[in-house]
Design a protein around this motif. Structure first.
Motif, short mmCIF file in Angstrom:
data_model
loop_
_atom_site.label_atom_id
_atom_site.label_comp_id
_atom_site.label_asym_id
_atom_site.label_seq_id
_atom_site.Cartn_x
_atom_site.Cartn_y
_atom_site.Cartn_z
N THR A 1 0.83 -1.21 0.00
CA THR A 1 0.00 0.00 0.00
C THR A 1 0.86 1.25 0.00
O THR A 1 0.46 2.28 -0.55
CB THR A 1 -0.94 0.02 1.22
N ILE A 2 2.04 1.17 0.61
CA ILE A 2 2.95 2.32 0.60
C ILE A 2 3.58 2.49 -0.78
O ILE A 2 3.67 3.59 -1.32
CB ILE A 2 4.06 2.14 1.66
N VAL A 3 3.99 1.38 -1.38
CA VAL A 3 4.75 1.43 -2.64
C VAL A 3 3.84 1.66 -3.85
O VAL A 3 4.20 2.40 -4.77
CB VAL A 3 5.55 0.12 -2.81
N LEU A 4 2.65 1.07 -3.85
CA LEU A 4 1.83 1.03 -5.07
C LEU A 4 0.64 1.99 -5.07
O LEU A 4 -0.06 2.07 -6.08
CB LEU A 4 1.31 -0.40 -5.30
N THR A 5 0.39 2.69 -3.96
CA THR A 5 -0.79 3.55 -3.91
C THR A 5 -0.75 4.63 -4.98
O THR A 5 -1.78 4.96 -5.60
CB THR A 5 -0.94 4.18 -2.52
N VAL A 6 0.42 5.23 -5.21
CA VAL A 6 0.52 6.28 -6.22
C VAL A 6 0.24 5.72 -7.61
O VAL A 6 -0.42 6.35 -8.44
CB VAL A 6 1.91 6.95 -6.17
N VAL A 7 0.73 4.51 -7.89
CA VAL A 7 0.42 3.87 -9.17
C VAL A 7 -1.09 3.63 -9.28
O VAL A 7 -1.70 3.86 -10.34
CB VAL A 7 1.18 2.53 -9.30
N GLY A 8 -1.70 3.22 -8.17
CA GLY A 8 -3.15 3.06 -8.16
C GLY A 8 -3.86 4.36 -8.43
O GLY A 8 -4.90 4.39 -9.11
#
Length: 392
Positions: free
Chosen positions: A52-59
């Motif tokens: 959730t920390i690493v991929l939230t921006v991609v989401g």
């Protein structure tokens, strides 16, 4: 509630909230059941939060380019699959710390993509003048379930084991996915690839002073709150109050405050949305302050209720401000970048507490946490742009 799509969205949120409220307790006992302890549970929780920390921006980038209803459907379907596999492993006694952590990692990926899409979806479904009430109504079932869900999970786990509660969590995600599939929201009109979306999102985030200052202050507030209330609170309750019974009352008082805050937001429509969000969020300093000062339990309960009221008002006011002041084709990315700050605060708060535990007494650390929340709130209220984010 007269909008069919919104009724569907609320129902999906309610169904998934029932499973999510049971999952933490069931997860803890699943880890304990396979022989794990505090360290194993820490590994599982950390593995869940990492994606959730690493991929939230991609989401967030994808939420500004693809159909948000399709993202929500696929995300809930992925979460249902992960929890279903976990329930099967626990039920057949094949669960290990590694397998539980792996399922948690997949669930974390689902959250990273669904959270930004959900914020933008509400703006597509509901007219601008009804956004605050819509945000409050969405929080109402979740807050209500937080009061009853852990109790129901305790009964279910005690009667049949954690696999039953985890199975219901999987079913709730599946039902929510099917409900969300029927929304059929159109994709925001955007151009460019993933990298261009990331660059554009960062530029938009940095150019909005009110947005990045709120995110920075919120990171401090969330870290101090988690350290002071979630981590140190039970320790103080065990040593200076009546242990689990007192802490259960405090948690119940906080959940009751969240419900009351939702009701307030259904009626009260503040003009300076962001200033209200900042100020009411500062109420989170009250329970750590009461615990740190060694006040009697009724004062701690009062602080927990007020903190719950303030937090829910802050969340609804902030979400409404974001939806009204950020264009639809940027909303996913702005929501995601704000969310990253809050998620980074989770390991930050726990790590800082662990490092300070050798140098400071528990009650002293509680006072430090309360002070950090108060200072971050006051500094954020000193930002001029905060008062320009008004109700439209």
């Amino acid at each position: 509630m007269r909008v069919p799509a919104f009724r569907r969205f609320v129902l999906a949120s309610l169904v998934s909230a029932t499973g999510s409220a049971m999952a933490p307790l069931a997860l803890a006992y699943a880890v304990i059941g396979q022989g794990g302890g505090t360290g194993s549970l820490g590994v599982v929780l950390a593995t869940n939060s990492l994606p959730t920390i690493v991929l939230t921006v991609v989401g967030g980038v994808l939420a500004d380019r693809l159909s948000r209803s399709r993202i929500l459907f696929l995300g809930n379907l992925l979460a249902a699959l992960a929890q279903g596999v976990l329930a099967a492993l626990v039920a057949t006694e094949h669960a290990t710390t590694a397998s539980i952590a792996g399922c948690g990692f997949v669930s974390g990926i689902a959250v990273a993509f669904t959270a930004p899409a959900a914020t933008g979806a509400v703006g597509q479904i509901v007219a601008a003048e009804h956004l605050q009430q819509a945000n409050a109504l969405l929080r109402l079932p979740g807050n209500a379930v937080k009061v009853l869900g852990p109790v129901a999970a305790g009964v279910l786990v005690a009667a049949g084991g954690p696999a039953w509660a985890l199975s219901w969590d999987a079913v709730s995600f599946l039902v929510a996915a099917l409900l969300l599939l029927g929304l059929r929201l159109s994709s925001p009109v955007t151009t460019g690839g993933l990298l261009a979306g990331l660059k554009g999102g960062w530029s938009g985030f940095r150019s909005r002073t009110w947005l990045w200052t709120y995110t920075a202050a919120g990171t401090v507030v969330v870290a101090a709150w988690l350290a002071g209330f979630q981590l140190l609170g039970p320790v103080i309750a065990a040593g200076h109050y009546a242990g689990a019974r007192s802490w259960g009352l405090v948690q119940g008082a906080f959940a009751l405050g969240l419900l009351a805050g939702t009701v307030v937001c259904l009626r009260w429509k503040p003009y300076r949305l962001l200033a209200v969000a900042v100020a009411t969020g500062g109420a989170l300093c009250l329970p750590p302050l009461a615990l740190g000062l060694g006040l009697a339990l009724p004062w701690v309960l009062l602080g927990a209720v007020l903190a719950g009221v303030g937090l829910d008002i802050a969340i609804v006011a902030w979400t409404t401000a974001l939806q009204q002041h950020v264009p639809q084709d940027e909303l996913g990315r702005m929501s995601a970048m704000n969310g990253v700050g809050e998620r980074v605060a989770v390991p930050l708060g726990y790590l800082a507490t662990a490092l300070a535990a050798h140098a400071l007494a528990d009650r002293t650390m509680l006072l430090v946490c309360a002070g950090a929340i108060a200072v971050a709130t006051v500094l954020n209220l000193c930002v001029r742009d905060v008062y320009r984010v008004i109700r439209r």
